[in-house]
Design a protein around this motif. Sequence first.
Motif, PDB file in Angstrom:
ATOM      1  N   LEU A  28       0.739  -0.825  -0.060  1.00 13.56           N
ATOM      2  CA  LEU A  28      -0.035   0.264  -0.270  1.00 13.56           C
ATOM      3  C   LEU A  28       1.143   1.899   0.211  1.00 13.56           C
ATOM      4  CD1 LEU A  28      -2.952  -0.789   2.501  1.00 13.56           C
ATOM      5  CD2 LEU A  28      -2.400  -0.772   0.270  1.00 13.56           C
ATOM      6  N   ASP A  51       0.886   6.029  -0.768  1.00 14.44           N
ATOM      7  CA  ASP A  51      -0.036   6.979  -0.891  1.00 14.44           C
ATOM      8  C   ASP A  51       0.104   7.627  -2.487  1.00 14.44           C
ATOM      9  OD1 ASP A  51       1.957   8.222  -0.443  1.00 14.44           O
ATOM     10  OD2 ASP A  51       2.622   9.467   1.332  1.00 14.44           O
ATOM     11  N   SER A  94      -6.740   7.930  -2.242  1.00 15.19           N
ATOM     12  CA  SER A  94      -6.357   7.359  -1.656  1.00 15.19           C
ATOM     13  C   SER A  94      -4.869   5.742  -1.981  1.00 15.19           C
ATOM     14  CB  SER A  94      -8.181   6.063  -1.423  1.00 15.19           C
ATOM     15  OG  SER A  94      -7.856   5.778  -3.135  1.00 15.19           O
ATOM     16  N   PRO A  95      -4.959   5.254  -0.624  1.00 21.29           N
ATOM     17  CA  PRO A  95      -4.002   4.735  -0.580  1.00 21.29           C
ATOM     18  C   PRO A  95      -4.345   3.869  -1.945  1.00 21.29           C
ATOM     19  CG  PRO A  95      -4.564   4.859   1.484  1.00 21.29           C
ATOM     20  CD  PRO A  95      -5.367   4.853   0.541  1.00 21.29           C
ATOM     21  N   ARG A 116      -0.779  -5.979   8.700  1.00 20.17           N
ATOM     22  CA  ARG A 116      -0.288  -4.442   9.014  1.00 20.17           C
ATOM     23  C   ARG A 116       1.025  -4.212   9.903  1.00 20.17           C
ATOM     24  NH1 ARG A 116      -5.482  -1.314  10.899  1.00 20.17           N
ATOM     25  NH2 ARG A 116      -3.885   0.668  10.376  1.00 20.17           N
ATOM     26  N   ARG A 140       6.232  13.205   6.958  1.00 16.93           N
ATOM     27  CA  ARG A 140       5.327  11.978   6.848  1.00 16.93           C
ATOM     28  C   ARG A 140       6.125  11.204   6.729  1.00 16.93           C
ATOM     29  NH1 ARG A 140       0.820  11.115   3.440  1.00 16.93           N
ATOM     30  NH2 ARG A 140       0.217   9.616   5.394  1.00 16.93           N
ATOM     31  N   THR A 186      -0.481   9.031   9.799  1.00 15.18           N
ATOM     32  CA  THR A 186      -2.039   8.927   9.770  1.00 15.18           C
ATOM     33  C   THR A 186      -1.910   8.612   8.058  1.00 15.18           C
ATOM     34  OG1 THR A 186      -1.376  11.561   8.028  1.00 15.18           O
ATOM     35  CG2 THR A 186      -1.929  11.706  10.476  1.00 15.18           C
ATOM     36  N   ASP A 187      -3.209   8.386   7.596  1.00 13.63           N
ATOM     37  CA  ASP A 187      -3.336   7.997   6.317  1.00 13.63           C
ATOM     38  C   ASP A 187      -3.570   9.362   5.320  1.00 13.63           C
ATOM     39  OD1 ASP A 187      -5.752   8.843   6.245  1.00 13.63           O
ATOM     40  OD2 ASP A 187      -6.949   7.326   6.480  1.00 13.63           O
ATOM     41  N   ALA A 188      -3.904   9.011   4.322  1.00  9.37           N
ATOM     42  CA  ALA A 188      -3.695   9.352   3.102  1.00  9.37           C
ATOM     43  C   ALA A 188      -5.087  10.903   3.348  1.00  9.37           C
ATOM     44  CB  ALA A 188      -3.813   8.848   1.524  1.00  9.37           C
ATOM     45  N   ARG A 189      -6.092  10.720   3.484  1.00 14.67           N
ATOM     46  CA  ARG A 189      -6.524  11.638   3.936  1.00 14.67           C
ATOM     47  C   ARG A 189      -6.444  12.723   5.245  1.00 14.67           C
ATOM     48  NH1 ARG A 189     -11.651  10.263   0.605  1.00 14.67           N
ATOM     49  NH2 ARG A 189     -11.469   8.707  -0.223  1.00 14.67           N
ATOM     50  N   HIS A 244      -6.128  10.625   8.685  1.00 19.38           N
ATOM     51  CA  HIS A 244      -6.787  10.396   9.718  1.00 19.38           C
ATOM     52  C   HIS A 244      -6.050   9.393  10.408  1.00 19.38           C
ATOM     53  CE1 HIS A 244     -10.405  10.583   6.914  1.00 19.38           C
ATOM     54  NE2 HIS A 244     -10.423  11.189   7.214  1.00 19.38           N
ATOM     55  N   LEU A 268      -4.166   6.565  11.807  1.00 15.70           N
ATOM     56  CA  LEU A 268      -3.911   5.375  12.255  1.00 15.70           C
ATOM     57  C   LEU A 268      -3.560   4.583  13.843  1.00 15.70           C
ATOM     58  CD1 LEU A 268      -1.835   4.222   8.927  1.00 15.70           C
ATOM     59  CD2 LEU A 268      -4.815   4.389   9.878  1.00 15.70           C
TER      60      LEU A 268
END
Length: 680
Positions: free
Chosen positions: A173, A175, A180-181, A360, A522, A589-592, A594, A596
């Motif tokens: 995965l 970004d 979205s990933p 993960r 990041r 954080t994720d691509a948005r 948020h 994790l």
Amino acid sequence: MTVIWRQRTKSVVPRADDPVLIFVRFGAPVSSIAMSLVSCRSRLVVCSVCNATMSAMGFVLHRGWRCAGLLAGILLAGTPVIAGQDFSAVPADPGLLKRPVADALAPADWTADVPIRLEVEPGEAADAVRGVALSVPGVRIGEPALYALRTKRNFPLTLQLVNLWEPESAWQLSDEGELSPMRVPRTIELGNLELGDYAQPLRAALQQIALVNALVARAGPPGTQRSITCFAPAGDGPLPPECDVKGDPSDARPPAELKYPNAGFNFAVGNRSGAPQYVALLLVDADNKVMRVPLQGGSPLQPGGWAASAGSPDLNNPGRLLLVTLSSDKPIPEDIATRGVQEGDGISVAVQQRSLADKRPVAIGGGIDAPEFASPWMAQFYSTVPYTEVDLKADDRKTGADKEHLRERNPEELAHRCGGTLIAPNLVLTAAHCVAKDGFAGKDAVKVLTTRRVRLGTQDLGRGGATYAIDAMVVHAGYVNRQTPNDIALLRLKPDRDTWDSGATPIPLLAGRDMTPPLTPRTAVTAYGWGYREVVAPDAAPLFNAAGEVQRNPGRLQAGTMQALDLQSCRGRMGKPLGEKMLCAVPPTDARGHTLANVFSCRGDSGGPLIRTLRGQDMLVGVASWSYGCGFGNYASVYTDVAKYAAWIGRAQQELQAGKVVWVDAQLKASTQPPSPARQ
């Protein structure tokens, strides 16, 4: 439940207060088993005692009180022992060493060269990239290519090395999809074509690939192997180990396609030759990172004998996994994982290829147990002066936030002070506030040399590994007691009576000393430590979490994935000016955007490392320093930026003096006299 397992005369000492379950399967007389207790005040209960000819026995030992140590010696003439909830990879079948090697497990058509594809737009930049790549021995441009050199999507000046041989099912995965990933091939970011900072990372990455290819290409035909290698998931019950031999004809499972979960693994190497052999086991992950698995015993392995791994490595990099077993009539060099096998070494190479299922990434506070063998550079800084009964009674009389709850803590927690990083065979980098604060400030810092020690080679707090005296120390002269700037110190270790080989190795890369790509926002980094793991509000006592509950140090080293934050954004979060030589890390954080997982550093993590992985190697980029509370709100964890202190570290190494503390300032001037507040 503590695990005790045994191969010939080497035994594992269980932890205190644990019940111990031992199962022994053997064909030798019971008289060949010897057990003794050392300094133990506990009860011993023995069940299922068998007669001298029985082929299976079970012992249950339960210790209801603390035990200073249990020595279990099980002399079994090479038979395996399975204990507790962990299981050896030594197979029970004595005829397994005579079975044919499984051809399907050997990597097919492996050559020593490294064919690559150049996908950079023609021009001066492409010519320069081609020149750097072809300067690495064994690298050629041709098809079928194993890797491609291309530029990053939306960043045409960023050069990447892209894996072409992994199947799409193993893609990771990323970004790069912006919204979205998305899954992309395994990729290494090398640097910028305009700046030209890609050259050294590109050479290093290709050299590592070439080293692995050359190593695997030396593997002999299956019928010539001197050894057999087996492994089994740790803690999954008494499952038969998977070995690189052909199975029972009735077993239709294709071994080359077996996929195992990313959990701990036990390994074992057996000698199938007719002569004693020295053996070594290397694990090569899909990023070509080579890890040597410690094996029990250092003497040659006798014909028919087995050497089991000294621990269960947690493999957390999904994809291809190579098990490379080395056998030789002579001792195998300790640096074999970095130098490779050379012509004339007399080393036999056997390789089996496996596949690891996805897991993960590890999410310190908010972290998980660090993978076994993944942090051989981790150091524990601890006190050798215990709390006295007077101290304990004084704490008993305290109330509220002043009470430290000393009686609720075990000796390992009470002794723990800080973390650190081994940056050379005898040098540990840590935080200045770990060694020069409060009762150790100024001229009293010299007490560190007599009342503190460093433990290396273990992930258990206060247990295992080897300990070292501190024979010299350098502290940054700009550090002020209980303030945050210049929070860095260097310790020199000295082996003494209580020291033995720890198996620790220095961290490969040091930011600023080695070629260091910019730590952009990041960028993924990993924090390690034995600090508290629950959220603490600013200005609250770190000993208590937000619910007012007493925190405890974890018994195992914790690791947590974070991401870098630029200083300007960090200043906005912290509400306090940060020095230019500080580094901020925040939860991933994720691509948005948020979060994790809430990952942070806290008390007990101080001085410990913040690690960046480059080209499959670990780089120290930060030293844990301070924060507002622990993981509270959007506050960052703040680290000393190692890259900004590269010159200071180099000077500090030169100024170390046995039995003394030296202060080195920002101008790299040294003094054996602590700086006055005015000079600081």
